[in-house]
Design an enzyme around this catalytic site. Structure first.
Site, PDB file in Angstrom:
ATOM      1  N   SER A  29      36.666  69.969 -33.343  1.00 29.59           N
ATOM      2  CA  SER A  29      35.293  69.736 -32.336  1.00 29.59           C
ATOM      3  C   SER A  29      34.916  67.982 -32.353  1.00 29.59           C
ATOM      4  CB  SER A  29      34.172  70.393 -33.278  1.00 29.59           C
ATOM      5  OG  SER A  29      34.439  71.776 -33.032  1.00 29.59           O
ATOM      6  N   HIS A  60      35.289  71.375 -26.991  1.00 27.19           N
ATOM      7  CA  HIS A  60      36.718  71.595 -26.747  1.00 27.19           C
ATOM      8  C   HIS A  60      36.914  71.820 -25.114  1.00 27.19           C
ATOM      9  CE1 HIS A  60      37.608  72.788 -31.206  1.00 27.19           C
ATOM     10  NE2 HIS A  60      36.209  73.003 -31.046  1.00 27.19           N
ATOM     11  N   HIS A  82      39.328  79.900 -32.284  1.00 25.39           N
ATOM     12  CA  HIS A  82      38.610  80.195 -33.323  1.00 25.39           C
ATOM     13  C   HIS A  82      38.462  81.693 -33.613  1.00 25.39           C
ATOM     14  CE1 HIS A  82      37.201  76.080 -32.529  1.00 25.39           C
ATOM     15  NE2 HIS A  82      36.990  75.820 -33.633  1.00 25.39           N
ATOM     16  N   TYR A  84      36.237  83.259 -34.965  1.00 21.09           N
ATOM     17  CA  TYR A  84      35.015  83.735 -34.649  1.00 21.09           C
ATOM     18  C   TYR A  84      34.581  84.037 -33.315  1.00 21.09           C
ATOM     19  CZ  TYR A  84      33.762  78.842 -33.870  1.00 21.09           C
ATOM     20  OH  TYR A  84      33.629  77.660 -33.348  1.00 21.09           O
ATOM     21  N   GLU A  85      35.552  83.484 -32.382  1.00 26.31           N
ATOM     22  CA  GLU A  85      35.232  83.641 -31.090  1.00 26.31           C
ATOM     23  C   GLU A  85      35.681  85.140 -30.623  1.00 26.31           C
ATOM     24  OE1 GLU A  85      36.033  79.989 -28.226  1.00 26.31           O
ATOM     25  OE2 GLU A  85      37.190  79.582 -30.402  1.00 26.31           O
ATOM     26  N   ALA A 112      36.617  68.953 -37.659  1.00 27.81           N
ATOM     27  CA  ALA A 112      35.423  68.533 -38.239  1.00 27.81           C
ATOM     28  C   ALA A 112      34.861  69.745 -39.280  1.00 27.81           C
ATOM     29  CB  ALA A 112      34.337  68.474 -37.082  1.00 27.81           C
ATOM     30  N   MET A 210      35.984  76.231 -40.164  1.00 29.95           N
ATOM     31  CA  MET A 210      36.093  77.448 -39.540  1.00 29.95           C
ATOM     32  C   MET A 210      37.445  77.251 -38.510  1.00 29.95           C
ATOM     33  SD  MET A 210      32.416  77.914 -38.107  1.00 29.95           S
ATOM     34  CE  MET A 210      30.559  77.724 -39.108  1.00 29.95           C
ATOM     35  N   SER A 211      38.392  76.616 -39.102  1.00 35.19           N
ATOM     36  CA  SER A 211      39.633  76.434 -38.431  1.00 35.19           C
ATOM     37  C   SER A 211      40.951  76.008 -39.093  1.00 35.19           C
ATOM     38  CB  SER A 211      39.376  75.486 -37.124  1.00 35.19           C
ATOM     39  OG  SER A 211      39.046  74.059 -37.591  1.00 35.19           O
ATOM     40  N   ASN A 234      29.182  66.583 -41.846  1.00 32.55           N
ATOM     41  CA  ASN A 234      27.833  67.051 -42.671  1.00 32.55           C
ATOM     42  C   ASN A 234      28.308  67.567 -44.127  1.00 32.55           C
ATOM     43  OD1 ASN A 234      29.179  69.564 -40.993  1.00 32.55           O
ATOM     44  ND2 ASN A 234      27.804  70.252 -42.561  1.00 32.55           N
ATOM     45  N   HIS A 246      25.288  72.480 -34.538  1.00 30.75           N
ATOM     46  CA  HIS A 246      26.793  71.969 -33.998  1.00 30.75           C
ATOM     47  C   HIS A 246      26.592  70.732 -33.163  1.00 30.75           C
ATOM     48  CE1 HIS A 246      30.463  72.656 -32.484  1.00 30.75           C
ATOM     49  NE2 HIS A 246      30.471  72.527 -31.191  1.00 30.75           N
TER      50      HIS A 246
END
Length: 271
Positions: A29, A60, A82, A84-85, A112, A210-211, A234, A246
């Site tokens: 990201s 993306h 991802h 989660y998608e 990220a 998350m990736s 972060n 995000h």
């Protein structure tokens, strides 16, 4: 069937480009600026490639970019998939199978992520030395096709020590500061709770995201060497003093991308 599906995707890509890539790049990201450095490029939207998943996440682009970078021929994913998608792990990692069939030998994965290690700060770049898969879901679950790789692949060097050493030398020569750390995979899409972050810290994680882990696992399975680079965007929940968003992740990643792009380009030149 899966092998033939990957073959079909690879043949389509070959029909749309003159390039034969040996290096793959997966951009996280807000890190898409690296695409601007690729020369003589051919761009193929994911939606045009037979069998390819199509995502819709902000930050993306959803394109394969093939061309020259640092004198090497690369294939770059401008946008990843991802779990989660709603994709399966096989769909998340599908492009890595295709890269292998196109001739990719080395893979750079970027992301990220949030910092668990309190010595880190937003804007830092971190070399990934290892990972923790907290999900309990693995992209290699299911029938194994020996044409791709072994049933029980070794993961003792998930991130190539050779590539890490080269990256360190390059960064030192460029005057780029960097950290080392372990990346923990969290499923998302919600951010982690403070209690979860405490648990991940106790497990030895320095960052959370998350990736990246699924692609790393499959690349190792396929015999592709991996170099992982995280952009700290972060501080993790319970450490951060503000709520997560995000938009803030993208903003910090964009600010750090110039440094990341210089590092990656010079690393590729030295391969």
């Amino acid at each position: 069937m899966f092998y033939e599906k990957v073959q079909n995707s690879a043949e389509f890509i070959k029909s749309r480009t003159k390039h034969n890539p040996t290096i793959g790049i997966i951009l996280g990201s807000g890190l898409g600026a690296l695409v601007d450095l690729i020369e003589d490029k051919d761009i193929i939207p994911y939606k045009e490639i037979p069998g390819f998943p199509v995502g819709s996440l902000a930050g993306h682009a959803g394109e394969l970019v093939l061309g020259k970078l640092g004198g090497q021929t690369v294939i770059c994913m401008s946008g990843r998939f991802h779990y989660y998608e709603g994709f399966t792990m096989k769909e998340v990692t599908y492009p890595v199978f295709v890269m292998k069939m196109l001739g990719v030998e080395n893979l750079i994965v970027t992301n990220a992520c949030g910092a668990i290690n309190k010595e880190f700060k937003p804007g830092d770049l971190m070399i990934i030395t290892d990972y923790i898969n907290i999900l309990g879901v693995n992209p290699l679950i299911g029938p194994n096709d020996e044409r791709f790789g072994p049933r029980f692949p070794d993961m003792s060097e998930a991130y190539s020590k050779e590539l890490i050493a080269k990256a360190e030398t390059v960064a030192d020569n460029l005057g780029i500061d960097y950290k080392h750390g372990v990346y923990a995979l969290f499923n998302g899409p919600c951010y982690e709770t403070a209690a979860e972050i405490r648990a991940f810290a106790a497990m030895g994680a320095d960052t959370v995201g998350m990736s990246t882990v699924p692609e790393t696992t499959v690349a190792n399975y396929l015999g592709i060497k991996v170099f992982g680079l995280s952009c700290i965007t972060n501080m993790a929940t319970g450490i951060a003093t503000v709520k997560h968003s995000h938009e803030e992740v993208l903003k910090t990643a964009n600010e750090a991308s110039e440094k990341l792009c210089r590092w990656v380009k010079e690393l590729i030149i030295n391969w």
